[in-house]
Scaffold this motif. Structure first.
Motif, PDB file in Angstrom:
ATOM      1  N   TYR A 190     -14.376 -11.083  10.375  1.00 42.40           N
ATOM      2  CA  TYR A 190     -13.946  -9.933  11.184  1.00 42.40           C
ATOM      3  C   TYR A 190     -12.638 -10.365  11.820  1.00 42.40           C
ATOM      4  O   TYR A 190     -12.627 -11.180  12.752  1.00 42.40           O
ATOM      5  N   LEU A 191     -11.519  -9.872  11.275  1.00 42.13           N
ATOM      6  CA  LEU A 191     -10.211 -10.416  11.626  1.00 42.13           C
ATOM      7  C   LEU A 191      -9.337  -9.355  12.293  1.00 42.13           C
ATOM      8  O   LEU A 191      -8.668  -8.570  11.631  1.00 42.13           O
ATOM      9  N   PRO A 192      -9.330  -9.303  13.640  1.00 46.12           N
ATOM     10  CA  PRO A 192      -8.458  -8.356  14.346  1.00 46.12           C
ATOM     11  C   PRO A 192      -7.030  -8.874  14.395  1.00 46.12           C
ATOM     12  O   PRO A 192      -6.743 -10.001  13.996  1.00 46.12           O
ATOM     13  N   GLY A 193      -6.124  -8.034  14.889  1.00 45.96           N
ATOM     14  CA  GLY A 193      -4.739  -8.465  15.045  1.00 45.96           C
ATOM     15  C   GLY A 193      -3.736  -7.363  14.775  1.00 45.96           C
ATOM     16  O   GLY A 193      -2.687  -7.308  15.427  1.00 45.96           O
ATOM     17  N   HIS A 194      -4.039  -6.491  13.831  1.00 47.26           N
ATOM     18  CA  HIS A 194      -3.121  -5.390  13.553  1.00 47.26           C
ATOM     19  C   HIS A 194      -3.149  -4.367  14.694  1.00 47.26           C
ATOM     20  O   HIS A 194      -4.170  -4.190  15.364  1.00 47.26           O
ATOM     21  N   ALA A 195      -2.026  -3.684  14.875  1.00 49.02           N
ATOM     22  CA  ALA A 195      -1.923  -2.650  15.907  1.00 49.02           C
ATOM     23  C   ALA A 195      -2.060  -1.245  15.323  1.00 49.02           C
ATOM     24  O   ALA A 195      -1.896  -0.254  16.035  1.00 49.02           O
ATOM     25  N   GLY A 196      -2.361  -1.160  14.040  1.00 46.56           N
ATOM     26  CA  GLY A 196      -2.533   0.135  13.381  1.00 46.56           C
ATOM     27  C   GLY A 196      -3.572   0.033  12.290  1.00 46.56           C
ATOM     28  O   GLY A 196      -4.135  -1.044  12.025  1.00 46.56           O
ATOM     29  N   CYS A 197      -3.847   1.128  11.649  1.00 50.14           N
ATOM     30  CA  CYS A 197      -4.821   1.184  10.568  1.00 50.14           C
ATOM     31  C   CYS A 197      -4.487   0.156   9.487  1.00 50.14           C
ATOM     32  O   CYS A 197      -3.336   0.026   9.083  1.00 50.14           O
ATOM     33  N   VAL A 198      -5.491  -0.582   9.041  1.00 53.47           N
ATOM     34  CA  VAL A 198      -5.310  -1.510   7.928  1.00 53.47           C
ATOM     35  C   VAL A 198      -5.471  -0.716   6.633  1.00 53.47           C
ATOM     36  O   VAL A 198      -6.554  -0.216   6.330  1.00 53.47           O
ATOM     37  N   ASN A 199      -4.392  -0.594   5.875  1.00 56.62           N
ATOM     38  CA  ASN A 199      -4.405   0.249   4.681  1.00 56.62           C
ATOM     39  C   ASN A 199      -4.835  -0.490   3.420  1.00 56.62           C
ATOM     40  O   ASN A 199      -5.423   0.115   2.520  1.00 56.62           O
ATOM     41  N   SER A 200      -4.543  -1.774   3.368  1.00 53.69           N
ATOM     42  CA  SER A 200      -4.848  -2.532   2.160  1.00 53.69           C
ATOM     43  C   SER A 200      -5.025  -4.004   2.487  1.00 53.69           C
ATOM     44  O   SER A 200      -4.337  -4.534   3.368  1.00 53.69           O
ATOM     45  N   VAL A 201      -5.957  -4.644   1.786  1.00 58.94           N
ATOM     46  CA  VAL A 201      -6.177  -6.085   1.906  1.00 58.94           C
ATOM     47  C   VAL A 201      -6.358  -6.646   0.501  1.00 58.94           C
ATOM     48  O   VAL A 201      -7.088  -6.072  -0.315  1.00 58.94           O
ATOM     49  N   VAL A 202      -5.691  -7.749   0.207  1.00 57.91           N
ATOM     50  CA  VAL A 202      -5.832  -8.383  -1.106  1.00 57.91           C
ATOM     51  C   VAL A 202      -6.061  -9.880  -0.925  1.00 57.91           C
ATOM     52  O   VAL A 202      -5.618 -10.486   0.057  1.00 57.91           O
TER      53      VAL A 202
END
Length: 227
Positions: A190-202
């Motif tokens: 569970y990795l927080p940190g972004h200030a907006g919607c996470v659109n993609s993870v690879v």
């Protein structure tokens, strides 16, 4: 690897939502999904489309089977449809999601497809040909991964597998990168940190590293802790 455009395909009458390439056999084959309710096949060696699958609803996700014989699409009908490339017709339909499918991704072995949906779940589906999905038989739906979210922006959030097929991840509107253990469906990271919607993870193809892209206009690259 110059980054120069080598081909431009034109033919869709609506927004192109997703594109995938054939990973086996002919590397020149491409499939695209569009709001014009079609998925089109393209060949970089010829001009114009080489095939078209017509659906009843907008197509928002697409994935090429590893052997190149099937194409999987998802859309506003909440279903995953398999299309036979050789016969140019529907092969099967998998139901279970309750909202629009935003992304499809094949696992490295080509035995399962991962889907992300606006119903707030990621799911895996067994697409091996010998699975009995008739009434009373084994359902193709395999696992459900909980924890990710979608929001009113209705973004086409992506999903992906790790190179060894043991972990899955997907975009999430809660600004968090979620990574699940595929065999158990338990959340590993569970990795927080972004200030907006996470659109993609690879996942990195070889290293224990992930990259995430967000509406906050940033891309984070991080190493996962060894379990």
């Amino acid at each position: 690897m110059t980054g120069t455009r080598i081909k431009r395909f034109m033919g869709h009458k609506g927004i192109v939502n997703a594109v995938d390439v054939c990973h086996e056999g002919s590397a020149s084959l491409v499939v695209s999904a569009s709001d014009d309710c079609t998925a089109k096949l393209w060949d970089t060696r010829v001009r114009g489309e080489v095939g078209c699958f017509e659906d009843e609803y907008q197509v928002t996700a697409v994935a090429y089977a590893n052997d190149g014989n099937l194409v999987y699409t998802g859309g506003l009908d909440n279903c995953i449809t398999a299309w036979d490339v050789r016969q140019m017709q529907k092969s099967m339909k998998m139901k279970g999601h309750t909202d629009t499918i935003t992304c499809l991704a094949l696992n490295p072995k080509g035995t399962h497809v991962l889907s992300n949906s606006m119903d707030g779940t990621l799911r895996t589906w067994d697409i091996r040909p010998f699975v009995d999905d008739a009434s009373g038989g084994k359902k193709r739906h395999d696992k459900t991964f909980l924890g990710g979210t979608h929001n009113a922006e209705k973004g086409l959030l992506k999903c992906s597998w790790s190179a060894d097929g043991t972990m899955v991840t997907g975009g999430s509107a809660d600004r968090v990168v979620h990574i699940w253990d595929e065999p158990s469906a338990e959340e590993l990271y569970y990795l927080p940190g972004h200030a907006g919607c996470v659109n993609s993870v690879v996942f990195h193809p070889k290293e224990n590293v992930v990259a995430s892209a967000s509406s906050d206009k940033s891309i984070f690259v991080g190493e996962l802790s060894q379990s």
